[in-house]
Motif scaffolding. Structure first.
Motif, PDB file in Angstrom:
ATOM      1  N   THR A  79      64.205   8.328  -1.537  1.00 14.44           N
ATOM      2  CA  THR A  79      64.559   7.778  -0.214  1.00 14.44           C
ATOM      3  C   THR A  79      63.841   8.522   0.914  1.00 14.44           C
ATOM      4  O   THR A  79      63.586   7.950   1.966  1.00 14.44           O
ATOM      5  CB  THR A  79      66.087   7.841   0.001  1.00 14.44           C
ATOM      6  OG1 THR A  79      66.556   9.121  -0.384  1.00 14.44           O
ATOM      7  CG2 THR A  79      66.812   6.778  -0.782  1.00 14.44           C
ATOM      8  N   ALA A  80      63.518   9.786   0.662  1.00  5.03           N
ATOM      9  CA  ALA A  80      62.835  10.587   1.692  1.00  5.03           C
ATOM     10  C   ALA A  80      61.415  10.078   1.974  1.00  5.03           C
ATOM     11  O   ALA A  80      60.847  10.377   3.039  1.00  5.03           O
ATOM     12  CB  ALA A  80      62.774  12.038   1.247  1.00  5.03           C
ATOM     13  N   MET A  81      60.859   9.298   1.061  1.00  2.00           N
ATOM     14  CA  MET A  81      59.480   8.813   1.216  1.00  2.00           C
ATOM     15  C   MET A  81      59.359   7.742   2.311  1.00  2.00           C
ATOM     16  O   MET A  81      58.256   7.421   2.748  1.00  2.00           O
ATOM     17  CB  MET A  81      58.966   8.235  -0.106  1.00  2.00           C
ATOM     18  CG  MET A  81      58.771   9.262  -1.194  1.00  2.00           C
ATOM     19  SD  MET A  81      57.446  10.409  -0.891  1.00  2.00           S
ATOM     20  CE  MET A  81      56.076   9.512  -1.565  1.00  2.00           C
ATOM     21  N   SER A  82      60.478   7.191   2.748  1.00  2.97           N
ATOM     22  CA  SER A  82      60.425   6.103   3.732  1.00  2.97           C
ATOM     23  C   SER A  82      60.259   6.617   5.166  1.00  2.97           C
ATOM     24  O   SER A  82      59.935   5.836   6.062  1.00  2.97           O
ATOM     25  CB  SER A  82      61.675   5.239   3.629  1.00  2.97           C
ATOM     26  OG  SER A  82      62.806   6.061   3.713  1.00  2.97           O
ATOM     27  N   ASP A  83      60.467   7.904   5.388  1.00  2.00           N
ATOM     28  CA  ASP A  83      60.365   8.457   6.738  1.00  2.00           C
ATOM     29  C   ASP A  83      59.482   9.714   6.717  1.00  2.00           C
ATOM     30  O   ASP A  83      59.733  10.616   5.919  1.00  2.00           O
ATOM     31  CB  ASP A  83      61.780   8.796   7.227  1.00  2.00           C
ATOM     32  CG  ASP A  83      61.771   9.330   8.643  1.00  2.00           C
ATOM     33  OD1 ASP A  83      61.184   8.678   9.507  1.00  2.00           O
ATOM     34  OD2 ASP A  83      62.345  10.427   8.860  1.00  2.00           O
ATOM     35  N   PRO A  84      58.459   9.781   7.598  1.00  2.00           N
ATOM     36  CA  PRO A  84      57.537  10.942   7.580  1.00  2.00           C
ATOM     37  C   PRO A  84      58.253  12.283   7.782  1.00  2.00           C
ATOM     38  O   PRO A  84      57.874  13.279   7.160  1.00  2.00           O
ATOM     39  CB  PRO A  84      56.573  10.657   8.724  1.00  2.00           C
ATOM     40  CG  PRO A  84      56.643   9.196   8.951  1.00  2.00           C
ATOM     41  CD  PRO A  84      58.013   8.774   8.587  1.00  2.00           C
ATOM     42  N   ALA A  85      59.274  12.297   8.643  1.00  2.00           N
ATOM     43  CA  ALA A  85      60.008  13.554   8.895  1.00  2.00           C
ATOM     44  C   ALA A  85      60.742  14.003   7.636  1.00  2.00           C
ATOM     45  O   ALA A  85      60.721  15.194   7.281  1.00  2.00           O
ATOM     46  CB  ALA A  85      60.990  13.359  10.032  1.00  2.00           C
ATOM     47  N   ASP A  86      61.367  13.030   6.972  1.00  2.00           N
ATOM     48  CA  ASP A  86      62.083  13.332   5.718  1.00  2.00           C
ATOM     49  C   ASP A  86      61.107  13.768   4.629  1.00  2.00           C
ATOM     50  O   ASP A  86      61.419  14.628   3.799  1.00  2.00           O
ATOM     51  CB  ASP A  86      62.853  12.090   5.232  1.00  2.00           C
ATOM     52  CG  ASP A  86      64.113  11.848   6.054  1.00  2.00           C
ATOM     53  OD1 ASP A  86      64.488  12.751   6.824  1.00  2.00           O
ATOM     54  OD2 ASP A  86      64.698  10.754   5.933  1.00  2.00           O
ATOM     55  N   MET A  87      59.923  13.155   4.658  1.00  2.00           N
ATOM     56  CA  MET A  87      58.890  13.480   3.658  1.00  2.00           C
ATOM     57  C   MET A  87      58.458  14.942   3.789  1.00  2.00           C
ATOM     58  O   MET A  87      58.319  15.651   2.793  1.00  2.00           O
ATOM     59  CB  MET A  87      57.685  12.558   3.848  1.00  2.00           C
ATOM     60  CG  MET A  87      57.269  11.857   2.587  1.00  2.00           C
ATOM     61  SD  MET A  87      56.270  10.439   2.946  1.00  2.00           S
ATOM     62  CE  MET A  87      54.664  11.129   3.042  1.00  2.00           C
ATOM     63  N   ALA A  88      58.258  15.374   5.037  1.00  3.76           N
ATOM     64  CA  ALA A  88      57.859  16.769   5.293  1.00  3.76           C
ATOM     65  C   ALA A  88      58.945  17.726   4.808  1.00  3.76           C
ATOM     66  O   ALA A  88      58.651  18.757   4.188  1.00  3.76           O
ATOM     67  CB  ALA A  88      57.611  16.954   6.786  1.00  3.76           C
ATOM     68  N   GLU A  89      60.198  17.336   5.065  1.00  3.80           N
ATOM     69  CA  GLU A  89      61.335  18.160   4.620  1.00  3.80           C
ATOM     70  C   GLU A  89      61.394  18.223   3.092  1.00  3.80           C
ATOM     71  O   GLU A  89      61.677  19.269   2.512  1.00  3.80           O
ATOM     72  CB  GLU A  89      62.625  17.553   5.173  1.00  3.80           C
ATOM     73  CG  GLU A  89      63.793  18.542   5.199  1.00  3.80           C
ATOM     74  CD  GLU A  89      65.103  17.887   5.604  1.00  3.80           C
ATOM     75  OE1 GLU A  89      66.139  18.283   5.067  1.00  3.80           O
ATOM     76  OE2 GLU A  89      65.060  16.965   6.446  1.00  3.80           O
ATOM     77  N   MET A  90      61.104  17.086   2.483  1.00  3.80           N
ATOM     78  CA  MET A  90      61.115  17.002   1.017  1.00  3.80           C
ATOM     79  C   MET A  90      60.051  17.923   0.410  1.00  3.80           C
ATOM     80  O   MET A  90      60.331  18.670  -0.530  1.00  3.80           O
ATOM     81  CB  MET A  90      60.867  15.556   0.579  1.00  3.80           C
ATOM     82  CG  MET A  90      60.921  15.335  -0.909  1.00  3.80           C
ATOM     83  SD  MET A  90      60.391  13.683  -1.367  1.00  3.80           S
ATOM     84  CE  MET A  90      58.616  13.859  -1.308  1.00  3.80           C
TER      85      MET A  90
END
Lengths: 133, 104
Positions: A79-90
Motif C-alpha cells: 500500500t505504501a507504493m501508492s504514495d511517494p511520501a509513504d514510499m520513502a518511509e518504506m
C-alpha cells in the motif's frame, strides 16, 4: 511496511548458496568415499538452518503486514507504493529495521553454528558430565 | 504481545524438539520458524521502543488484544506450515501407507 523483503532477499540468496553447496558436498563425498568420515556438521546443513529462520520469519512477518493492511493481494501489493511520501518511509524502514532483522538473524545463526561445532567436537564423556551437573 | 507469544511458541517447540524420541516429526523446522520470527519481532520491538520510549510498555487494551490475536494467528500459521510440510514429505510413510491401503 515492507521490512520483511530484506529477509526474503537474503533467504533467496542463501537458499541458492545452500543448494550449490549441497551439490558440491555430494560430489566431494563420492570422491572420498571409503575414507574415514570427519566428525563435523556440513555447511549445507548449517545453511539450511539459516534458510528456515529467514523464510520462516519473513513469511510470519509478511502475515503481520497483511493483517495490518500494508500488504495487499493486488498490484503493486504494498500500500505504501501508492504514495511517494509513504514510499520513502518504506525504503527507510527497509534500510533500518529490515537490514537489522537480517543481520541479527544471521548473527544468531553464526553463534548457533559455533556452539553446534563445539558440541559436536566435545567428547561424549564430557557431554555426560554436563548432563550430571 | 505478538513477540511474547512467538517467543513462548519458540521455547515450547524447542523443548519438544529436545525431548523428542526420534526426528520423524521434524520439529526442528518449527523451532527455526518461530525463532526466526521472534528475532525479527525483537528488532521491530527495539525500533518501536526507541520511538515510543516508556509508552511502549503501556499499550491500550484494544491494541494489546489485537496484538494477542495476531500472535495466536501467527503461531497457528506456523503450525499449518509445519504440518503441511510434514504431510508432504511424509517421513514416517504414514500418508503413503494410508493412500496405498486397499479398502476391505
Amino acid at each position: 511496511m515492507a521490512c520483511f523483503l530484506v529477509s526474503v532477499t537474503e533467504a533467496v540468496v542463501v537458499t541458492a548458496a545452500e543448494k550449490a553447496e549441497e551439490k558440491r558436498e555430494h560430489s566431494a563425498a563420492a570422491t572420498v568415499e571409503g575414507k574415514e568420515a570427519q566428525v563435523s556438521i556440513p555447511l549445507s546443513r548449517k545453511l539450511k538452518w539459516l534458510t528456515w529462520m529467514l523464510w520462516g520469519g519473513a513469511v510470519l512477518l509478511a502475515f503481520e503486514h497483511i493483517w495490518h493492511g500494508e500488504v495487499v493481494m493486488w498490484f503493486p501489493f504494498l500500500t505504501a507504493m501508492s504514495d511517494p511520501a509513504d514510499m520513502a518511509e518504506m525504503f527507510h524502514e527497509m534500510a533500518t529495521v529490515g537490514v537489522c532483522m537480517a543481520v541479527l538473524v544471521t548473527a544468531v545463526w553464526a553463534v548457533m553454528c559455533k556452539v553446534a561445532d563445539s558440541i559436536v567436537k566435545r567428547p561424549a564423556a564430557e557431554n555426560k558430565q554436563h548432563a550430571a551437573a | 504481545m505478538t513477540l511474547l507469544i512467538t517467543v513462548f511458541a519458540a521455547v515450547i517447540a524447542t523443548v519438544k524438539w529436545y525431548t523428542r524420541k526420534d526426528d520423524s516429526m521434524k520439529l526442528g523446522i518449527l523451532c527455526f520458524l518461530y525463532w526466526g520470527a521472534s528475532i525479527m519481532w525483537f528488532v521491530d520491538a527495539i525500533f518501536e521502543y526507541v520511538e515510543l520510549q516508556a509508552e511502549y510498555f503501556t499499550p491500550a487494551l484494544e491494541d494489546m488484544a489485537n496484538d494477542a490475536f495476531l500472535g495466536l494467528s501467527v503461531v497457528a500459521l506456523g503450525l499449518v506450515i509445519w504440518i503441511v510440510r510434514l504431510l508432504v514429505t511424509d517421513p514416517r510413510g504414514a500418508v503413503r501407507a494410508a493412500l496405498t491401503k486397499k479398502e476391505a
